[in-house]
Design an enzyme around this catalytic site. Sequence first.
Site, PDB file in Angstrom:
ATOM      1  N   ASN A   1      -0.280   3.009  -2.855  1.00 27.75           N
ATOM      2  CA  ASN A   1       0.597   1.711  -3.035  1.00 27.75           C
ATOM      3  C   ASN A   1      -0.142   0.686  -2.291  1.00 27.75           C
ATOM      4  O   ASN A   1      -0.301   0.783  -0.969  1.00 27.75           O
ATOM      5  CB  ASN A   1       1.942   2.193  -2.209  1.00 27.75           C
TER       6      ASN A   1
ATOM      7  N   LYS B   1       0.748  -2.166  -1.578  1.00 28.81           N
ATOM      8  CA  LYS B   1       1.543  -3.126  -0.812  1.00 28.81           C
ATOM      9  C   LYS B   1       1.239  -4.473  -1.054  1.00 28.81           C
ATOM     10  O   LYS B   1       0.851  -4.872  -1.967  1.00 28.81           O
ATOM     11  CB  LYS B   1       1.561  -2.691   0.824  1.00 28.81           C
TER      12      LYS B   1
ATOM     13  N   HIS C   1      11.129   1.802  -1.199  1.00 25.39           N
ATOM     14  CA  HIS C   1      10.136   1.947  -0.029  1.00 25.39           C
ATOM     15  C   HIS C   1      10.870   1.546   1.185  1.00 25.39           C
ATOM     16  O   HIS C   1      11.513   0.433   1.288  1.00 25.39           O
ATOM     17  CB  HIS C   1       8.806   1.286  -0.284  1.00 25.39           C
TER      18      HIS C   1
ATOM     19  N   GLU D   1       9.950  -0.136   3.757  1.00 22.59           N
ATOM     20  CA  GLU D   1       9.507  -1.546   4.043  1.00 22.59           C
ATOM     21  C   GLU D   1      10.403  -2.394   3.148  1.00 22.59           C
ATOM     22  O   GLU D   1      10.906  -3.362   3.656  1.00 22.59           O
ATOM     23  CB  GLU D   1       7.811  -1.931   3.531  1.00 22.59           C
TER      24      GLU D   1
ATOM     25  N   GLU E   1       8.478   9.784   2.630  1.00 21.58           N
ATOM     26  CA  GLU E   1       7.696   9.331   3.818  1.00 21.58           C
ATOM     27  C   GLU E   1       8.470   8.767   5.042  1.00 21.58           C
ATOM     28  O   GLU E   1       9.380   7.855   5.058  1.00 21.58           O
ATOM     29  CB  GLU E   1       7.515   7.630   2.953  1.00 21.58           C
TER      30      GLU E   1
ATOM     31  N   GLY F   1       1.664   3.775   8.139  1.00 19.51           N
ATOM     32  CA  GLY F   1       0.604   3.040   8.568  1.00 19.51           C
ATOM     33  C   GLY F   1       0.065   3.258  10.162  1.00 19.51           C
ATOM     34  O   GLY F   1      -0.182   2.309  10.746  1.00 19.51           O
TER      35      GLY F   1
ATOM     36  N   SER G   1       0.262   8.044   6.293  1.00 17.20           N
ATOM     37  CA  SER G   1      -0.993   8.381   6.845  1.00 17.20           C
ATOM     38  C   SER G   1      -1.878   9.356   6.320  1.00 17.20           C
ATOM     39  O   SER G   1      -2.469  10.125   6.945  1.00 17.20           O
ATOM     40  CB  SER G   1      -0.834   8.403   8.353  1.00 17.20           C
TER      41      SER G   1
HETATM   42  P1  13P Z   1      -0.043   4.712   4.636  1.00 15.20           P
HETATM   43  O1  13P Z   1      -0.751   5.535   3.903  1.00 15.20           O
HETATM   44  O2  13P Z   1      -0.641   3.218   4.828  1.00 15.20           O
HETATM   45  O3  13P Z   1       0.586   5.214   5.953  1.00 15.20           O
HETATM   46  O4  13P Z   1       1.205   3.989   3.865  1.00 15.20           O
HETATM   47  C1  13P Z   1       2.030   5.226   3.461  1.00 15.20           C
HETATM   48  C2  13P Z   1       2.914   4.434   2.412  1.00 15.20           C
HETATM   49  O5  13P Z   1       3.938   3.611   2.711  1.00 15.20           O
HETATM   50  C3  13P Z   1       2.828   4.657   1.044  1.00 15.20           C
HETATM   51  O6  13P Z   1       3.806   3.962   0.131  1.00 15.20           O
END
Ligand code: 13P
Length: 247
Positions: free
Chosen positions: A9, A11, A95, A97, A165, A171, A210
Amino acid sequence: MARTLIAGNWKMNGVSASLPEIEAIAAGVTPAKPGVEALICVPATLLTRASAAAAESALMIGGETCHAKVSGAHTGDISAPMVADAGASHVIVGHSERRADHGESSETVAAQAAAAIEAGLTPIICIGETAAERDSGKAIEVVTGMLRASLPAGADPARLVIAYEPVWAIGTGNVATVEAVDEMHTALRACLSGIFGAAAGDIPILYGGSMNPGNAAGLLTVRDVNGGLIGGASLKAADFLAIYAAA
Ligand code: 13P
Protein backbone atom coordinates in the site's frame (compact mmCIF):
# COMPACT_ATOMS: atom_id res chain seq x y z
CA MET A 1 -6.89 -23.11 2.43
CA ALA A 2 -6.68 -19.47 1.44
CA ARG A 3 -4.11 -18.37 -1.11
CA THR A 4 -1.29 -16.12 0.08
CA LEU A 5 -1.32 -12.45 -0.95
CA ILE A 6 1.63 -10.12 -0.41
CA ALA A 7 0.23 -6.65 -0.96
CA GLY A 8 1.82 -3.22 -0.85
CA ASN A 9 0.00 0.00 0.00
CA TRP A 10 1.88 3.02 -1.27
CA LYS A 11 -0.56 5.44 0.43
CA MET A 12 0.10 9.09 -0.65
CA ASN A 13 3.53 8.27 -2.04
CA GLY A 14 4.74 7.90 -5.58
CA VAL A 15 5.16 9.96 -8.76
CA SER A 16 6.45 9.15 -12.24
CA ALA A 17 9.96 8.72 -10.86
CA SER A 18 8.69 5.84 -8.69
CA LEU A 19 7.65 3.68 -11.64
CA PRO A 20 11.04 1.90 -11.84
CA GLU A 21 10.24 0.45 -8.37
CA ILE A 22 7.03 -1.04 -9.84
CA GLU A 23 9.04 -2.42 -12.77
CA ALA A 24 11.59 -3.97 -10.38
CA ILE A 25 8.87 -5.52 -8.22
CA ALA A 26 7.08 -6.82 -11.33
CA ALA A 27 10.30 -8.45 -12.55
CA GLY A 28 11.03 -9.89 -9.11
CA VAL A 29 7.66 -11.62 -8.69
CA THR A 30 7.67 -13.10 -12.20
CA PRO A 31 7.28 -16.00 -12.73
CA ALA A 32 4.93 -16.23 -9.72
CA LYS A 33 5.67 -18.55 -6.83
CA PRO A 34 2.95 -21.22 -6.70
CA GLY A 35 0.15 -20.12 -4.38
CA VAL A 36 1.60 -16.66 -3.71
CA GLU A 37 0.13 -13.53 -5.29
CA ALA A 38 1.76 -10.10 -5.36
CA LEU A 39 -0.08 -6.79 -5.50
CA ILE A 40 0.88 -3.13 -5.19
CA CYS A 41 -1.85 -0.58 -4.46
CA VAL A 42 -0.88 2.85 -5.76
CA PRO A 43 -2.31 6.39 -5.75
CA ALA A 44 -4.99 6.99 -8.39
CA THR A 45 -2.60 9.13 -10.44
CA LEU A 46 -0.30 6.14 -10.95
CA LEU A 47 -2.89 3.42 -11.60
CA THR A 48 -2.76 3.46 -15.40
CA ARG A 49 1.02 3.70 -15.65
CA ALA A 50 1.65 1.13 -12.90
CA SER A 51 -0.77 -1.24 -14.64
CA ALA A 52 1.12 -0.77 -17.89
CA ALA A 53 4.46 -1.34 -16.14
CA ALA A 54 3.17 -4.59 -14.61
CA ALA A 55 1.26 -5.78 -17.69
CA GLU A 56 3.60 -8.57 -18.77
CA SER A 57 4.26 -9.75 -15.21
CA ALA A 58 2.62 -11.63 -12.33
CA LEU A 59 2.31 -8.39 -10.35
CA MET A 60 -1.22 -7.11 -9.85
CA ILE A 61 -2.07 -3.43 -9.33
CA GLY A 62 -4.73 -2.07 -6.99
CA GLY A 63 -6.33 1.18 -5.93
CA GLU A 64 -6.39 2.58 -2.40
CA THR A 65 -10.06 3.47 -2.09
CA CYS A 66 -13.22 3.86 -4.16
CA HIS A 67 -16.52 5.65 -3.77
CA ALA A 68 -19.68 3.62 -3.17
CA LYS A 69 -21.42 5.27 -6.14
CA VAL A 70 -20.63 4.52 -9.78
CA SER A 71 -20.52 8.18 -10.88
CA GLY A 72 -21.88 11.58 -9.99
CA ALA A 73 -21.21 14.86 -8.22
CA HIS A 74 -18.44 13.78 -5.83
CA THR A 75 -15.53 16.12 -6.51
CA GLY A 76 -12.14 14.50 -6.01
CA ASP A 77 -13.49 11.00 -5.54
CA ILE A 78 -12.85 7.99 -7.73
CA SER A 79 -15.41 5.27 -8.43
CA ALA A 80 -14.84 1.51 -8.50
CA PRO A 81 -15.45 1.30 -12.29
CA MET A 82 -12.80 4.05 -12.73
CA VAL A 83 -10.30 2.06 -10.63
CA ALA A 84 -11.06 -1.07 -12.66
CA ASP A 85 -10.88 0.86 -15.95
CA ALA A 86 -7.39 2.09 -14.98
CA GLY A 87 -6.17 -1.51 -14.87
CA ALA A 88 -6.58 -2.45 -11.20
CA SER A 89 -7.64 -5.89 -10.01
CA HIS A 90 -8.05 -4.97 -6.32
CA VAL A 91 -8.95 -1.96 -4.22
CA ILE A 92 -8.33 -1.26 -0.53
CA VAL A 93 -11.43 -0.09 1.35
CA GLY A 94 -11.76 1.03 4.96
CA HIS A 95 -8.10 1.66 5.66
CA SER A 96 -7.82 3.19 9.14
CA GLU A 97 -6.32 6.33 7.57
CA ARG A 98 -9.47 6.73 5.41
CA ARG A 99 -11.69 6.01 8.41
CA ALA A 100 -9.81 8.64 10.45
CA ASP A 101 -9.12 11.31 7.79
CA HIS A 102 -12.41 11.03 5.89
CA GLY A 103 -14.80 9.76 8.54
CA GLU A 104 -15.58 6.57 6.65
CA SER A 105 -17.80 4.32 8.77
CA SER A 106 -18.01 0.55 8.51
CA GLU A 107 -21.38 1.00 6.74
CA THR A 108 -19.66 3.20 4.14
CA VAL A 109 -16.88 0.62 3.81
CA ALA A 110 -19.42 -2.16 3.20
CA ALA A 111 -21.00 -0.05 0.43
CA GLN A 112 -17.56 0.65 -1.10
CA ALA A 113 -16.73 -3.07 -1.01
CA ALA A 114 -20.04 -3.90 -2.69
CA ALA A 115 -19.29 -1.31 -5.39
CA ALA A 116 -15.82 -2.79 -5.88
CA ILE A 117 -17.20 -6.30 -6.37
CA GLU A 118 -19.87 -4.97 -8.76
CA ALA A 119 -17.05 -3.38 -10.82
CA GLY A 120 -15.13 -6.67 -10.97
CA LEU A 121 -12.54 -5.67 -8.36
CA THR A 122 -11.52 -7.63 -5.27
CA PRO A 123 -11.93 -5.39 -2.21
CA ILE A 124 -9.35 -5.59 0.57
CA ILE A 125 -11.46 -4.71 3.60
CA CYS A 126 -9.35 -3.22 6.41
CA ILE A 127 -10.19 -3.45 10.10
CA GLY A 128 -8.19 -2.90 13.27
CA GLU A 129 -8.33 -1.56 16.80
CA THR A 130 -6.77 1.56 18.28
CA ALA A 131 -4.25 1.42 21.13
CA ALA A 132 -6.97 2.51 23.58
CA GLU A 133 -9.26 -0.29 22.42
CA ARG A 134 -6.48 -2.86 22.84
CA ASP A 135 -5.57 -1.48 26.26
CA SER A 136 -9.19 -1.79 27.34
CA GLY A 137 -9.07 -5.53 26.57
CA LYS A 138 -11.75 -5.19 23.88
CA ALA A 139 -9.64 -5.64 20.73
CA ILE A 140 -11.24 -8.90 19.60
CA GLU A 141 -14.77 -7.64 20.23
CA VAL A 142 -14.08 -4.33 18.44
CA VAL A 143 -12.38 -5.87 15.40
CA THR A 144 -14.86 -8.72 14.87
CA GLY A 145 -17.63 -6.10 15.16
CA MET A 146 -15.90 -3.96 12.52
CA LEU A 147 -15.58 -7.01 10.29
CA ARG A 148 -19.29 -7.86 10.50
CA ALA A 149 -20.30 -4.23 9.83
CA SER A 150 -17.81 -3.76 6.94
CA LEU A 151 -18.81 -6.85 4.93
CA PRO A 152 -21.20 -6.20 2.06
CA ALA A 153 -24.48 -8.10 2.49
CA GLY A 154 -24.63 -11.30 0.48
CA ALA A 155 -21.03 -11.05 -0.72
CA ASP A 156 -19.45 -14.00 -2.48
CA PRO A 157 -16.65 -15.10 -0.11
CA ALA A 158 -14.48 -15.96 -3.12
CA ARG A 159 -14.37 -12.23 -3.92
CA LEU A 160 -13.17 -10.99 -0.53
CA VAL A 161 -9.83 -10.22 1.12
CA ILE A 162 -9.64 -9.04 4.75
CA ALA A 163 -6.71 -7.11 6.24
CA TYR A 164 -6.22 -6.89 10.01
CA GLU A 165 -4.23 -3.74 10.69
CA PRO A 166 -3.97 -2.65 14.33
CA VAL A 167 -3.93 1.16 14.16
CA TRP A 168 -1.15 1.39 16.75
CA ALA A 169 1.12 -0.82 14.61
CA ILE A 170 0.78 1.21 11.40
CA GLY A 171 3.88 3.22 10.55
CA THR A 172 5.16 3.02 14.12
CA GLY A 173 7.62 0.13 14.01
CA ASN A 174 5.55 -1.44 16.83
CA VAL A 175 4.64 -4.68 15.11
CA ALA A 176 2.01 -6.81 16.87
CA THR A 177 3.35 -9.93 18.57
CA VAL A 178 2.93 -13.25 16.82
CA GLU A 179 0.69 -14.34 19.76
CA ALA A 180 -1.61 -11.32 19.41
CA VAL A 181 -1.82 -11.76 15.64
CA ASP A 182 -2.56 -15.48 16.06
CA GLU A 183 -5.35 -14.75 18.56
CA MET A 184 -6.94 -12.06 16.34
CA HIS A 185 -6.71 -13.99 13.07
CA THR A 186 -8.19 -17.09 14.71
CA ALA A 187 -11.09 -14.96 15.96
CA LEU A 188 -11.56 -13.39 12.52
CA ARG A 189 -11.60 -16.78 10.83
CA ALA A 190 -14.19 -18.02 13.33
CA CYS A 191 -16.28 -14.92 12.67
CA LEU A 192 -16.08 -15.47 8.89
CA SER A 193 -16.95 -19.16 9.34
CA GLY A 194 -20.08 -18.14 11.24
CA ILE A 195 -21.13 -16.04 8.23
CA PHE A 196 -19.89 -18.05 5.25
CA GLY A 197 -19.44 -21.61 6.57
CA ALA A 198 -16.70 -23.74 5.04
CA ALA A 199 -16.03 -21.19 2.26
CA ALA A 200 -14.58 -18.86 4.91
CA GLY A 201 -11.43 -20.96 4.87
CA ASP A 202 -10.61 -19.62 1.41
CA ILE A 203 -10.78 -15.91 2.35
CA PRO A 204 -7.25 -14.49 2.69
CA ILE A 205 -6.77 -12.64 5.99
CA LEU A 206 -3.73 -10.35 5.72
CA TYR A 207 -1.78 -8.79 8.58
CA GLY A 208 -0.66 -5.17 8.25
CA GLY A 209 1.30 -2.84 10.51
CA SER A 210 5.08 -2.36 10.44
CA MET A 211 5.67 -5.59 8.53
CA ASN A 212 9.23 -5.61 7.17
CA PRO A 213 11.82 -8.06 5.84
CA GLY A 214 12.98 -8.75 9.40
CA ASN A 215 9.64 -9.75 10.92
CA ALA A 216 7.68 -11.03 7.92
CA ALA A 217 8.71 -14.68 8.12
CA GLY A 218 7.51 -14.99 11.72
CA LEU A 219 4.16 -13.32 11.02
CA LEU A 220 3.54 -15.23 7.79
CA THR A 221 3.88 -18.62 9.50
CA VAL A 222 0.92 -17.89 11.82
CA ARG A 223 -1.83 -20.35 10.84
CA ASP A 224 -4.54 -17.92 9.80
CA VAL A 225 -2.25 -15.24 8.39
CA ASN A 226 -2.52 -15.48 4.60
CA GLY A 227 -0.24 -12.64 3.66
CA GLY A 228 0.57 -9.04 4.43
CA LEU A 229 -0.54 -5.50 3.66
CA ILE A 230 2.67 -3.55 3.71
CA GLY A 231 3.06 0.22 3.81
CA GLY A 232 6.53 1.70 4.21
CA ALA A 233 8.42 -1.45 3.28
CA SER A 234 6.53 -1.72 -0.03
CA LEU A 235 8.00 1.52 -1.38
CA LYS A 236 11.39 -0.07 -2.04
CA ALA A 237 11.44 -3.03 -4.40
CA ALA A 238 14.22 -4.76 -2.44
CA ASP A 239 12.22 -4.70 0.81
CA PHE A 240 8.95 -5.75 -0.79
CA LEU A 241 10.68 -8.60 -2.64
CA ALA A 242 12.36 -9.78 0.58
CA ILE A 243 8.91 -10.04 2.19
CA TYR A 244 7.57 -11.81 -0.91
CA ALA A 245 10.49 -14.24 -0.66
CA ALA A 246 9.57 -14.96 2.98
CA ALA A 247 6.01 -15.96 2.01
P1 13P B 1 3.26 0.25 7.52
O1 13P B 1 3.70 -1.06 6.92
O2 13P B 1 4.00 1.42 7.01
O3 13P B 1 3.16 0.17 9.01
O4 13P B 1 1.74 0.48 6.99
C1 13P B 1 0.83 -0.56 7.10
C2 13P B 1 -0.40 -0.17 6.39
O5 13P B 1 -1.12 0.72 6.79
C3 13P B 1 -0.72 -0.89 5.15
O6 13P B 1 -2.00 -0.60 4.70
